[in-house]
Design a protein around this motif. Sequence first.
Motif, PDB file in Angstrom:
ATOM      1  N   VAL A 182      43.796  23.326  15.137  1.00 54.19           N
ATOM      2  CA  VAL A 182      44.007  22.603  13.886  1.00 54.19           C
ATOM      3  C   VAL A 182      43.931  21.115  14.189  1.00 54.19           C
ATOM      4  N   ARG A 183      43.011  20.444  13.517  1.00 52.78           N
ATOM      5  CA  ARG A 183      42.894  18.993  13.639  1.00 52.78           C
ATOM      6  C   ARG A 183      43.704  18.362  12.512  1.00 52.78           C
ATOM      7  N   VAL A 184      44.661  17.521  12.879  1.00 55.46           N
ATOM      8  CA  VAL A 184      45.565  16.906  11.904  1.00 55.46           C
ATOM      9  C   VAL A 184      45.294  15.402  11.849  1.00 55.46           C
ATOM     10  N   ARG A 185      45.077  14.900  10.660  1.00 56.60           N
ATOM     11  CA  ARG A 185      44.957  13.457  10.440  1.00 56.60           C
ATOM     12  C   ARG A 185      46.089  13.035   9.505  1.00 56.60           C
ATOM     13  N   ARG A 186      46.819  12.004   9.902  1.00 57.29           N
ATOM     14  CA  ARG A 186      47.989  11.583   9.120  1.00 57.29           C
ATOM     15  C   ARG A 186      47.733  10.256   8.389  1.00 57.29           C
ATOM     16  N   TYR A 187      48.235  10.160   7.158  1.00 53.94           N
ATOM     17  CA  TYR A 187      48.079   8.966   6.335  1.00 53.94           C
ATOM     18  C   TYR A 187      49.422   8.664   5.661  1.00 53.94           C
ATOM     19  N   PRO A 188      49.793   7.391   5.550  1.00 52.13           N
ATOM     20  CA  PRO A 188      51.062   7.050   4.890  1.00 52.13           C
ATOM     21  C   PRO A 188      51.025   7.388   3.400  1.00 52.13           C
ATOM     22  N   ALA A 189      52.000   8.124   2.947  1.00 50.71           N
ATOM     23  CA  ALA A 189      52.042   8.516   1.536  1.00 50.71           C
ATOM     24  C   ALA A 189      52.251   7.311   0.622  1.00 50.71           C
ATOM     25  N   VAL A 190      53.000   6.297   1.073  1.00 57.32           N
ATOM     26  CA  VAL A 190      53.279   5.150   0.209  1.00 57.32           C
ATOM     27  C   VAL A 190      52.053   4.269   0.017  1.00 57.32           C
ATOM     28  N   LEU A 191      50.999   4.500   0.810  1.00 62.17           N
ATOM     29  CA  LEU A 191      49.761   3.727   0.653  1.00 62.17           C
ATOM     30  C   LEU A 191      48.676   4.537  -0.046  1.00 62.17           C
ATOM     31  N   GLU A 192      49.060   5.624  -0.678  1.00 63.32           N
ATOM     32  CA  GLU A 192      48.077   6.477  -1.336  1.00 63.32           C
ATOM     33  C   GLU A 192      47.308   5.720  -2.419  1.00 63.32           C
ATOM     34  N   HIS A 193      47.952   4.736  -3.057  1.00 64.25           N
ATOM     35  CA  HIS A 193      47.297   3.982  -4.116  1.00 64.25           C
ATOM     36  C   HIS A 193      46.128   3.149  -3.605  1.00 64.25           C
ATOM     37  N   ASN A 194      46.031   2.979  -2.283  1.00 67.40           N
ATOM     38  CA  ASN A 194      44.923   2.216  -1.713  1.00 67.40           C
ATOM     39  C   ASN A 194      43.702   3.082  -1.416  1.00 67.40           C
TER      40      ASN A 194
END
Length: 334
Positions: A182-194
Amino acid sequence: MINLSYVALLYGADRLMAIFRDALASGLLLLRHDDGWQVGLIAADFCIGDHGSVAFYAAALGIPFLKAVDVPGDLLSGSPTEQFIREAEPVNLDRDLHVQVLDMESRHDPARLADITSRSLGLPGDHGKAFRRKVYEILGLQPETPLRVLSFKPPDPITSERSASTLVTLMTTVMTEQSGQVRVRRYPAVLEHNHSPDDCREYVQISRDTEVDPRLRESAEIVVAPAPLGEHEAMEWLKRRLESTGVKLVAVVSGTRCLLRLRDGPVLEARTTSLTSSGTSPPDVEVTAAAVYAWLAEGKSFDQPVDITIRLTDLLACDTRISVVVSDGSAFPL
């Protein structure tokens, strides 16, 4: 991120904290302009910057570099700084930044920009002595003591309380019924608007149980306990958390294992295996929950033990392998 002195003076500390509020909550470390930033620069794997001195130093150190600005019109034509920023490759705002970083790293030639920066940064290791000698010469004085070289202080970055929610993308490769990656890529949820309006990636939200934002708390597919718990407390937490929300999967670290529970399913336990340095340290609860979720999303089960390799980066040395089985603790009433 290195906070340059003129930026700090122009905006002030409070304004900077407001500008970078969400980025700091997403894990950004803002290095102070007055001390410690040199250590951060030396330790950097990659640099994105303008035509200022920090970016210039990064290129001189051979660090892969992308420019975030065009060539300013007020730079002296033909100067090392003007040539440096002209020759550097730009960030493409219409392309995935991660892809651009990997591409630059794969074909990086340290000598390409270092040939330009060396015109300004001569006498490596002796520039302090030469500069001091010239200053004393201009002043018509003789130094009373030899030059003393001081070490740089460790960075003391400006930080913020981390956001309790993360978005992940998951790519699963099923090798056999009992093994996969499983390849996991993480992104900040609070920056979803960007995110770009045409972003078509499928995100799964993971939230720690400490999340207080109602929107993020209610939209999480996976919820994890913020700290390890004893076995009895962990089982109680799994039961309580599933009863209180519509979340799909909950997970908690207990001892050297991670306990997980899918709604209407058995309790699972995951342990690190010999791929890691010791095989006895508990797995990261968030990435373990993400990997288990991804395996189940492929229509697979854990009726038999399953070995999953979790890949967070493109470096094989950073892979983690977990073994997932149905836990004996599933006998606890949930």
